[in-house]
Design an enzyme around this catalytic site. Structure first.
Site, PDB file in Angstrom:
ATOM      1  N   THR A  98       0.858  -1.195   0.000  1.00  0.00           N
ATOM      2  CA  THR A  98       0.000   0.000   0.000  1.00  0.00           C
ATOM      3  C   THR A  98       0.890   1.239   0.000  1.00  0.00           C
ATOM      4  O   THR A  98       1.586   1.520   0.986  1.00  0.00           O
ATOM      5  CB  THR A  98      -0.914   0.036   1.230  1.00  0.00           C
ATOM      6  N   LYS A 173      -7.158   1.948  -2.972  1.00  0.00           N
ATOM      7  CA  LYS A 173      -6.757   1.335  -1.693  1.00  0.00           C
ATOM      8  C   LYS A 173      -6.788   2.372  -0.570  1.00  0.00           C
ATOM      9  O   LYS A 173      -7.251   2.090   0.545  1.00  0.00           O
ATOM     10  CB  LYS A 173      -5.359   0.727  -1.854  1.00  0.00           C
ATOM     11  N   LYS A 241      -0.313   5.253   8.486  1.00  0.00           N
ATOM     12  CA  LYS A 241       0.335   5.626   7.208  1.00  0.00           C
ATOM     13  C   LYS A 241      -0.713   5.792   6.106  1.00  0.00           C
ATOM     14  O   LYS A 241      -0.688   6.750   5.328  1.00  0.00           O
ATOM     15  CB  LYS A 241       1.368   4.530   6.860  1.00  0.00           C
TER      16      LYS A 241
HETATM   17  N1  LIG Z   1      -1.432  -6.406   7.589  1.00  0.00           N
HETATM   18  C1  LIG Z   1      -2.535  -6.116   6.894  1.00  0.00           C
HETATM   19  O1  LIG Z   1      -3.675  -6.381   7.315  1.00  0.00           O
HETATM   20  C2  LIG Z   1      -2.448  -5.461   5.561  1.00  0.00           C
HETATM   21  C3  LIG Z   1      -1.351  -4.756   5.150  1.00  0.00           C
HETATM   22  N2  LIG Z   1      -1.351  -4.161   3.917  1.00  0.00           N
HETATM   23  C4  LIG Z   1      -0.204  -3.408   3.447  1.00  0.00           C
HETATM   24  O2  LIG Z   1       0.745  -4.377   3.042  1.00  0.00           O
HETATM   25  C5  LIG Z   1       2.071  -3.916   3.297  1.00  0.00           C
HETATM   26  C6  LIG Z   1       2.776  -4.920   4.213  1.00  0.00           C
HETATM   27  O3  LIG Z   1       2.017  -5.048   5.374  1.00  0.00           O
HETATM   28  P1  LIG Z   1       2.384  -6.123   6.513  1.00  0.00           P
HETATM   29  O4  LIG Z   1       2.824  -7.383   5.906  1.00  0.00           O
HETATM   30  O5  LIG Z   1       1.243  -6.107   7.448  1.00  0.00           O
HETATM   31  O6  LIG Z   1       3.602  -5.376   7.191  1.00  0.00           O
HETATM   32  P2  LIG Z   1       4.829  -5.937   8.034  1.00  0.00           P
HETATM   33  O7  LIG Z   1       5.245  -4.766   8.857  1.00  0.00           O
HETATM   34  O8  LIG Z   1       4.510  -7.211   8.679  1.00  0.00           O
HETATM   35  O9  LIG Z   1       5.923  -6.215   6.889  1.00  0.00           O
HETATM   36  C7  LIG Z   1       6.587  -5.167   6.263  1.00  0.00           C
HETATM   37  C8  LIG Z   1       7.574  -5.709   5.258  1.00  0.00           C
HETATM   38  O10 LIG Z   1       8.280  -4.592   4.683  1.00  0.00           O
HETATM   39  C9  LIG Z   1       9.690  -4.821   4.839  1.00  0.00           C
HETATM   40  N3  LIG Z   1      10.407  -3.548   4.942  1.00  0.00           N
HETATM   41  C10 LIG Z   1      10.132  -2.503   5.738  1.00  0.00           C
HETATM   42  N4  LIG Z   1      11.005  -1.493   5.516  1.00  0.00           N
HETATM   43  C11 LIG Z   1      11.879  -1.946   4.590  1.00  0.00           C
HETATM   44  C12 LIG Z   1      12.993  -1.361   3.933  1.00  0.00           C
HETATM   45  N5  LIG Z   1      13.402  -0.105   4.195  1.00  0.00           N
HETATM   46  N6  LIG Z   1      13.670  -2.105   3.036  1.00  0.00           N
HETATM   47  C13 LIG Z   1      13.262  -3.377   2.756  1.00  0.00           C
HETATM   48  N7  LIG Z   1      12.199  -3.973   3.326  1.00  0.00           N
HETATM   49  C14 LIG Z   1      11.504  -3.257   4.225  1.00  0.00           C
HETATM   50  C15 LIG Z   1       9.807  -5.656   6.114  1.00  0.00           C
HETATM   51  O11 LIG Z   1      11.064  -6.257   6.158  1.00  0.00           O
HETATM   52  P3  LIG Z   1      11.712  -6.706   7.583  1.00  0.00           P
HETATM   53  O12 LIG Z   1      11.038  -7.991   7.933  1.00  0.00           O
HETATM   54  O13 LIG Z   1      13.147  -6.843   7.302  1.00  0.00           O
HETATM   55  O14 LIG Z   1      11.389  -5.619   8.561  1.00  0.00           O
HETATM   56  C16 LIG Z   1       8.643  -6.610   5.889  1.00  0.00           C
HETATM   57  O15 LIG Z   1       8.991  -7.610   4.971  1.00  0.00           O
HETATM   58  C17 LIG Z   1       1.904  -2.512   3.879  1.00  0.00           C
HETATM   59  O16 LIG Z   1       1.981  -1.595   2.840  1.00  0.00           O
HETATM   60  C18 LIG Z   1       0.497  -2.552   4.468  1.00  0.00           C
HETATM   61  O17 LIG Z   1      -0.071  -1.258   4.552  1.00  0.00           O
HETATM   62  C19 LIG Z   1      -2.391  -4.289   3.044  1.00  0.00           C
HETATM   63  C20 LIG Z   1      -3.489  -5.002   3.390  1.00  0.00           C
HETATM   64  C21 LIG Z   1      -3.634  -5.604   4.677  1.00  0.00           C
HETATM   65  O1  LIG Z   2      -4.641  -2.515   4.515  1.00  0.00           O
HETATM   66  C1  LIG Z   2      -5.189  -3.259   5.339  1.00  0.00           C
HETATM   67  C2  LIG Z   2      -6.569  -3.644   5.177  1.00  0.00           C
HETATM   68  C3  LIG Z   2      -7.089  -4.505   6.266  1.00  0.00           C
HETATM   69  C4  LIG Z   2      -8.446  -5.049   5.875  1.00  0.00           C
HETATM   70  O2  LIG Z   2      -8.919  -4.815   4.756  1.00  0.00           O
HETATM   71  O3  LIG Z   2      -9.024  -5.740   6.730  1.00  0.00           O
END
Ligand SMILES: NC(=O)C1=CN([C@@H]2O[C@H](COP(=O)(O)OP(=O)(O)OC[C@H]3O[C@@H](n4cnc5c(N)ncnc54)[C@H](OP(=O)(O)O)[C@@H]3O)[C@@H](O)[C@H]2O)C=CC1
Ligand SMILES: O=CCCC(=O)O
Length: 291
Positions: A98, A173, A241
């Site tokens: 996102t 989104k 964010k």
């Molecule tokens: N969780 C949710 O319900 C949802 C999340 N999203 C979106 O999906 C994305 C991921 O979410 P989520 O999996 O929950 O987040 P997490 O915080 O669990 O994972 C984040 C990921 O980004 C990586 N990362 C962060 N900073 C850096 C950097 N500077 N360089 C390289 N890698 C980096 C992390 O690596 P490392 O492990 O090394 O820190 C990790 O793999 C976000 O944009 C979120 O808004 C969308 C829908 C639903």
């Molecule tokens: O970006 C996160 C969305 C979470 C949800 O749709 O439940």
């Protein structure tokens, strides 16, 4: 590299189950994560591990990325040993993180300038839907690529939309998450007021669930709020964010967003109080005060 080889960058809460679902359906997947320890469960499930984002793209015909925010998505593409170093004609990049539309456009332009194809495909749905292959993909960019990866999107999700030119996916989104963030803020205020006024929160949940406001989110998060236990499915720092990016979009377009702007303040307060890594329902902690 064969045409059916996939890369996956970013193995957080969402990336891990998404990549696992691809592996479970027999797709060949190479993974990379900044913290390499998070690759272990994927390797156990049959993935190959790359030592950099560039190496992952090198090994794959189509690479997915699920990264935290615009800074992370940009760092992985433009940084040292990043995606661009290995991007060539014949390769494709699908960013499911996102981000804002400006970041999606910048990444898309850089990928296509190297001869690659680009699709943005942020997802609606959280940890549970990611595990169950029930996400909703909001895609925009290269429509041919979108059609080609339908089998993979169908493994990870229950529905995909193609919304047009790059940027439309990010905007959709952000609009969805801004609405969700405001809803969660209002819900937590309702739960706090119920408690403060001597009502049973469990009864408020029942009343809400029987009427026009019934929705899966209140049903899922209500018990967490009652227990004040917020194991992260959607981390609050990411929800804030998304509110911030949606408000910036509104600002650019002259669209007033007073309700969301106020809700964002509660997320900022909750993050500042140390709840950034908790589930976004922990915004309750910013509105609840002891009776
Ligand atoms: N969780 C949710 O319900 C949802 C999340 N999203 C979106 O999906 C994305 C991921 O979410 P989520 O999996 O929950 O987040 P997490 O915080 O669990 O994972 C984040 C990921 O980004 C990586 N990362 C962060 N900073 C850096 C950097 N500077 N360089 C390289 N890698 C980096 C992390 O690596 P490392 O492990 O090394 O820190 C990790 O793999 C976000 O944009 C979120 O808004 C969308 C829908 C639903
Ligand atoms: O970006 C996160 C969305 C979470 C949800 O749709 O439940």
């Amino acid at each position: 590299m064969s045409t059916g080889s996939f890369g996956f960058l970013g193995l957080g809460i969402m990336g891990t189950p998404m990549a696992k679902n691809l592996l479970a359906k027999g797709f060949s997947v190479t993974v990379w994560n900044r913290d390499s320890a998070k690759c272990a469960s994927l390797v156990e499930a049959g993935a190959k591990q790359a030592s950099s984002a560039a190496e992952c793209v090198e090994a794959s015909s189509i690479t997915f990325a699920m990264l935290a925010d615009p800074a992370a998505a940009s760092a992985v593409v433009f940084g040292p040993k990043g995606v661009l170093e290995a991007m060539t004609a014949g390769k494709s990049y699908v960013d499911v993180s996102t981000v804002d539309d400006e970041t999606a456009l910048k990444i898309g332009e850089a990928i296509t300038a190297k001869g690659g194809r680009f699709l943005e495909a942020p997802v609606s749905g959280s940890k549970g839907p990611a595990e169950q292959g029930q996400l909703i993909f909001l895609c925009a960019g290269d429509e041919t690529l979108y059609s080609e990866i339908t089998p993979q999107l169908d493994v990870m999700g229950k529905k995909s939309f193609f919304l047009g030119a790059v940027g439309a996916g990010a905007r959709m989104k952000l609009v969805v998450n801004m609405t969700m963030g405001s809803m969660m803020g209002a819900f937590c205020e309702g739960m706090a007021l119920a408690e403060k006024s001597g009502l049973e929160q469990s009864q408020l949940l029942e009343v809400l669930d029987l009427g026009a406001m019934a929705n899966p989110m209140f049903k899922l998060k209500g018990p967490s709020v009652m227990k004040r236990a917020f194991p992260p499915a959607f981390p609050l720092k990411h929800a804030q964010k998304d509110m911030r990016l949606a408000l910036a979009l509104g600002d650019q377009l002259g669209q007033p967003l007073p309700v969301s702007a106020t809700a964002n303040e509660a997320y900022i307060r909750a993050k500042g109080a140390g709840h950034g890594d908790s589930d976004f329902a922990a915004v309750y902690e910013a509105v609840q005060t002891k009776p």
